[in-house]
Design an enzyme around this catalytic site. Sequence first.
Site, mmCIF file in Angstrom:
data_model
loop_
_atom_site.group_PDB
_atom_site.id
_atom_site.type_symbol
_atom_site.label_atom_id
_atom_site.label_comp_id
_atom_site.label_asym_id
_atom_site.label_seq_id
_atom_site.Cartn_x
_atom_site.Cartn_y
_atom_site.Cartn_z
ATOM 1 N N HIS A 134 9.797 117.282 8.003
ATOM 2 C CA HIS A 134 9.344 117.064 6.623
ATOM 3 C C HIS A 134 10.438 117.323 5.589
ATOM 4 O O HIS A 134 10.195 117.916 4.523
ATOM 5 C CB HIS A 134 8.116 117.931 6.324
ATOM 6 C CG HIS A 134 6.894 117.579 7.123
ATOM 7 N ND1 HIS A 134 6.660 116.326 7.634
ATOM 8 C CD2 HIS A 134 5.817 118.337 7.513
ATOM 9 C CE1 HIS A 134 5.504 116.309 8.290
ATOM 10 N NE2 HIS A 134 4.977 117.521 8.238
ATOM 11 N N HIS A 206 0.345 115.027 2.615
ATOM 12 C CA HIS A 206 -0.075 115.930 3.685
ATOM 13 C C HIS A 206 -1.402 116.627 3.376
ATOM 14 O O HIS A 206 -1.585 117.804 3.718
ATOM 15 C CB HIS A 206 1.033 116.949 3.948
ATOM 16 C CG HIS A 206 1.138 117.400 5.372
ATOM 17 N ND1 HIS A 206 0.223 118.243 5.963
ATOM 18 C CD2 HIS A 206 2.040 117.117 6.329
ATOM 19 C CE1 HIS A 206 0.590 118.470 7.215
ATOM 20 N NE2 HIS A 206 1.687 117.796 7.467
ATOM 21 N N GLU A 343 -1.401 110.967 7.860
ATOM 22 C CA GLU A 343 -0.151 110.780 7.124
ATOM 23 C C GLU A 343 0.392 109.376 7.394
ATOM 24 O O GLU A 343 0.998 109.133 8.428
ATOM 25 C CB GLU A 343 0.870 111.828 7.568
ATOM 26 C CG GLU A 343 0.378 113.258 7.446
ATOM 27 C CD GLU A 343 1.122 114.209 8.391
ATOM 28 O OE1 GLU A 343 2.349 114.322 8.295
ATOM 29 O OE2 GLU A 343 0.473 114.831 9.241
HETATM 30 C C1 GLA Z 1 2.926 117.400 10.680
HETATM 31 C C2 GLA Z 1 3.473 117.602 12.025
HETATM 32 C C3 GLA Z 1 2.821 118.735 12.698
HETATM 33 C C4 GLA Z 1 2.895 119.988 11.847
HETATM 34 C C5 GLA Z 1 2.323 119.699 10.494
HETATM 35 C C6 GLA Z 1 2.484 120.849 9.550
HETATM 36 O O1 GLA Z 1 1.772 116.736 10.670
HETATM 37 O O2 GLA Z 1 3.408 116.453 12.826
HETATM 38 O O3 GLA Z 1 3.421 118.976 13.946
HETATM 39 O O4 GLA Z 1 4.226 120.393 11.734
HETATM 40 O O5 GLA Z 1 2.937 118.581 9.928
HETATM 41 O O6 GLA Z 1 1.968 122.019 10.051
#
Ligand code: GLA
Length: 378
Positions: A134, A206, A343
Site C-alpha cells: 500500500h 480501503h 479494493e
Molecule cells: C490489503 C491486503 C491485506 C492486508 C490489508 C490491510 O487488503 O491485501 O493482506 O494487508 O490490506 O490489513
Amino acid sequence: MLCSLMLLGCKDEKKTDMPETTQAKTKSSIVKSDYATTKKGVKIEKYTLTNANGMKMEVITMGGDIISLTAPDKDGKFEDVVLGYTTPDLYLDGNPYFFGAIIGRYGNRIAKGKFTLDGKPYQLTVNDGPNSLHGGKGFDKRVWTATPVEGDAPALKLTYTAKDGEEGYPGNLNVTVTYVLSNDNALEISYEAESDKNTVVNLTQHSYFNLSGNFAESIESQELELKAGKYLPVDATLIPTGELKAVAGTPFDFTKAKAIGKDINVADDQLKKGLGYDHCWIFDDAANTLKSVGSLYHKASGRYMEVLTTEPAIQFYSGNFIDGTKDSKTGGKYQKRSGLCLETQHYPDSPNQPSFPTTTLKAGEKYSTKTTYKFSVK
Ligand code: GLA
C-alpha cells in the site's frame, strides 16, 4: 467544534426544475468541522456529507479516510456500514488496518519493494515482511487538502502531491480523489493523477464493509458475487505467482452470489496462505468503462451493495488480520472477519510482472479511474 457550514446543491421539495428522479427529499449538505490535531500540530478536518435521502458519510483529511457511511435497510433504518476506530488517535497514528483510507501510490504488494522502470531500478519502503504494501508510508498516512464541489449531490475533492522519490517512487505525482454521495445512494469515487516523470500508480479505497450495521456480526453470512472467472494465486508472502487460475470448482468461485463463509474454512492451500480470502480476482469484462462487477448482500437487513468500476480487478480481503484489539463503533472489539474490503484496482506486483496489464503512468499522461459502491435493498 463546528467551524463552518456549507449547503451545496440544496434543492428543496418546492423546487420544480429538477428531474423527477433526483427530486430531493431532504436537503443535501456538506458540513465541515474540526476533527483532531496531529502530534506535529497539523489540524485534521472532518466533512459530513448528507445526500437527499438522508444517507451520511464522514470523511477526514488524514488519509481521506471514510470514517462512517450510513445506508438504509429494508425498513428504511439507517446504520453505519463501514468499520472505523472509536477515537481519532488511531487514524492519526498510522491507521493500522487502513480503515476507510485512500491507498497509493501503489495498492497492494510489490515484491521485495523493488521494480525497474525504463531500465532504472527503484527501491521502495518495505513494510510487509519482505514486500512493500500500500505504498509504504502511503497516502493513507498523508494529510489531504479538501474542497467541497458544487452540484446536486454532496461531493468532496481531496488532493495530495506525492514528491519525487517519496517512499522510493519516481515523479512528483499530483493526485485528486473525489467522493460523491449521489442522490441514488451511491458512493462514487473518481481517482485522477498526473506525474512529471514516468512512474507506477495503482490507487484504491480501503473501506471495510459490513452491511449488517452490527460489527459484532461476522461478514461470513453476507453473500458476495464477483463477475470474475479467474483469480491470482499467491506465494507465502501474498505476491501473485503470475498464474491466472480459473475459479471454477474452487472456493474462489463467486460467479454466483455465495455466502463468504461457505467455503472460507475448507482445506485449500491458497486460503491457508491468505488466512482466508486475500486475493485479486480478474473481471471477465476488462473494459476500461464503468461496469457492474459484483455485489454484496446481507439478507436480514436487505442491504445490497453493487460494485461498479473501470478497473480490471479487485482485491477481496475478508478482514483476516483484524486481531481483536481495537474497539468497535458498535461495542466490543473488532474481530477477524468483522468487515471486508472490496479494493478495485490493477493487479498486485504488476511492475514486476510483464504479463499483467501495465500500471506505468507516463510523464504528463492522465491517470483516471472510477469506482462506485451503490446501495439499495432487496
Ligand atoms: C490489503 C491486503 C491485506 C492486508 C490489508 C490491510 O487488503 O491485501 O493482506 O494487508 O490490506 O490489513
